[in-house]
Design a protein around this motif. Structure first.
Motif, PDB file in Angstrom:
ATOM      1  N   ILE A  96      -0.886  -0.440 -19.566  1.00  0.00           N
ATOM      2  CA  ILE A  96      -1.399  -0.368 -18.190  1.00  0.00           C
ATOM      3  C   ILE A  96      -1.300   1.051 -17.643  1.00  0.00           C
ATOM      4  N   ILE A  97      -0.170   1.712 -17.919  1.00  0.00           N
ATOM      5  CA  ILE A  97       0.039   3.072 -17.418  1.00  0.00           C
ATOM      6  C   ILE A  97      -0.981   4.029 -18.013  1.00  0.00           C
ATOM      7  N   GLN A  98      -1.298   3.843 -19.311  1.00  0.00           N
ATOM      8  CA  GLN A  98      -2.260   4.742 -19.950  1.00  0.00           C
ATOM      9  C   GLN A  98      -3.640   4.616 -19.322  1.00  0.00           C
ATOM     10  N   GLU A 144      -0.236  19.655 -21.274  1.00  0.00           N
ATOM     11  CA  GLU A 144      -0.184  18.419 -22.053  1.00  0.00           C
ATOM     12  C   GLU A 144       1.070  18.366 -22.918  1.00  0.00           C
ATOM     13  N   ARG A 145       1.387  19.504 -23.554  1.00  0.00           N
ATOM     14  CA  ARG A 145       2.572  19.547 -24.410  1.00  0.00           C
ATOM     15  C   ARG A 145       3.845  19.384 -23.603  1.00  0.00           C
ATOM     16  N   LYS A 162       0.350  14.322 -27.974  1.00  0.00           N
ATOM     17  CA  LYS A 162       0.427  13.358 -29.073  1.00  0.00           C
ATOM     18  C   LYS A 162      -0.383  12.117 -28.722  1.00  0.00           C
ATOM     19  N   PRO A 163      -0.876  11.392 -29.706  1.00  0.00           N
ATOM     20  CA  PRO A 163      -1.605  10.149 -29.422  1.00  0.00           C
ATOM     21  C   PRO A 163      -0.683   9.095 -28.817  1.00  0.00           C
ATOM     22  N   PHE A 171       4.501   6.078 -27.734  1.00  0.00           N
ATOM     23  CA  PHE A 171       5.200   4.810 -27.539  1.00  0.00           C
ATOM     24  C   PHE A 171       6.327   4.656 -28.556  1.00  0.00           C
ATOM     25  N   TRP A 172       6.071   5.030 -29.797  1.00  0.00           N
ATOM     26  CA  TRP A 172       7.106   4.921 -30.830  1.00  0.00           C
ATOM     27  C   TRP A 172       8.279   5.846 -30.522  1.00  0.00           C
ATOM     28  N   LEU A 173       7.982   7.076 -30.106  1.00  0.00           N
ATOM     29  CA  LEU A 173       9.053   8.013 -29.769  1.00  0.00           C
ATOM     30  C   LEU A 173       9.865   7.506 -28.581  1.00  0.00           C
TER      31      LEU A 173
END
Length: 357
Positions: free
Chosen positions: A26-28, A81-82, A88-89, A94-96
């Protein structure tokens, strides 16, 4: 019981994962993220969020997907962005996030220049104060009132108190807060209580007794507003629980043996009727602690977890949003388990394993 507890603890993991995943998606999709806001600020625009969400020309900067970056150096956009981790995608981000959360590392706020954990610890005393005292007072008022209504069911007292309780339940807590401010905090009539903060500016200079009085002086209005708006459900639950037990056969038998009404009520009925009420205490406290005091914190300028979470959501401060979401959800699930365990402590006859079997 141990098997049941272990199973519930294991179920917390997929539940947390699902809640975080849904909110992450939702946030994305929501416009006006931190990168877009920073780009708009660098270009000198005001009302960044509404402008970005409302449309406009697509980005002319090569390699950037953000609106409103026409006049910025592409390298600067990529650096922004960095800085916020958006280079990052989404699946990798999400995994990080999950990896760091498994180590209880919630990162740093985008806009507050502090760790999320430190912010939560800093704001927690305000929310705990409001939630704890509101819940305790609510129980101290609701349980005796519910018992009195059950023993006087159908009387004038029962009818009038029910009417007053329904009015209190129908009016939101924040409206009571505004009314209390108008009446007692210098709004239009009396100036008896402070309007903002949990303590006075000279709190450190006061004696121990003065600090205690000052602390409770600031709590009177916000706690009163929460109690008035939230005690109806518990009162009616207490009344209905006692009415249900009073009409059972064992109560008739106890009366037939010559026991007094007080002995019947508090020696036999009380334990069974209080089962639902006592077991629901942890959930009631967490409910007010995390969700019930947001508008109260805003109205009385109390800088607690509710206000911090609201501001983080508005400002798209994602580390604070997801950090508080993770902690609130985890605590809520654990409290739900504690509530189930409390049932067995209050009434050992309850066995979740046998019920499931």
């Amino acid at each position: 019981m141990l098997t049941y507890i272990l199973r519930r603890l294991l179920l917390i993991i997929p539940t947390l994962f699902g809640i975080l995943l849904i909110n992450f998606i939702i946030i994305q999709a929501a416009p006006g993220g931190p990168v877009e806001q920073m780009i708009a600020k660098l270009e000198g625009f005001e009302g960044a969020t509404s402008r970005i969400a409302g449309g406009g020309a697509e980005v002319a900067v090569a390699g950037s997907n953000y609106r409103g970056a026409q006049g910025l150096d592409p390298e600067l956009v990529h650096e922004i962005e960095r800085m916020y981790g958006f280079d990052k995608p989404a699946p990798e981000r999400f995994w990080l996030m999950l990896k760091s959360y498994s180590q209880l590392d919630f990162g740093e706020s985008f806009f507050r220049d502090a760790k999320v954990t430190d912010l939560i610890i800093e704001k927690m005393p305000v929310s705990i104060s409001i939630g704890l005292w509101s819940t305790l007072i609510m129980y101290l008022v609701s349980i005796p009132l519910g018992i009195a209504k059950a023993t006087r069911h159908g009387s004038t007292f029962d009818v009038w108190t029910s009417s007053a309780i329904i009015v209190g339940y129908a009016v939101p807590a924040f409206l009571f807060a505004i009314l209390l401010i108008v009446l007692f905090a210098g709004g239009s009539y009396f100036d008896w209580f402070p309007l903002r903060g949990l303590t006075s500016n000279n709190f450190d200079e006061l004696s121990l007794g003065g600090k205690v009085l000052d602390y409770f002086w600031h709590l009177v209005l916000p706690v009163t507003a929460l109690v008035i708006g939230n005690f109806a459900t518990l009162t009616f639950l207490t009344k209905n629980s006692f009415l249900d037990e009073i009409n059972k056969q064992y109560v008739v038998t106890a009366r037939a043996k010559g026991l007094t009404e007080t002995r019947v009520l508090y020696g036999h009925v009380f334990r069974n009727a209080m089962l639902l009420i006592i077991a629901g205490f942890p959930a009631a406290f967490i409910g007010i602690f995390f969700t019930g005091s947001l508008l109260i914190e805003v109205i009385f300028s109390l800088d607690g977890l509710g206000l911090m979470s609201f501001e983080a959501a508005i400002n798209r401060d994602y580390p604070v949003v997801f950090g508080t979401l993770f902690i609130f959800t985890l605590v809520g699930l654990i409290v739900k388990l504690i509530g189930d365990i409390t049932y067995t402590l209050v009434d050992p006859r309850i066995d979740f394993e046998n019920r499931e079997g």
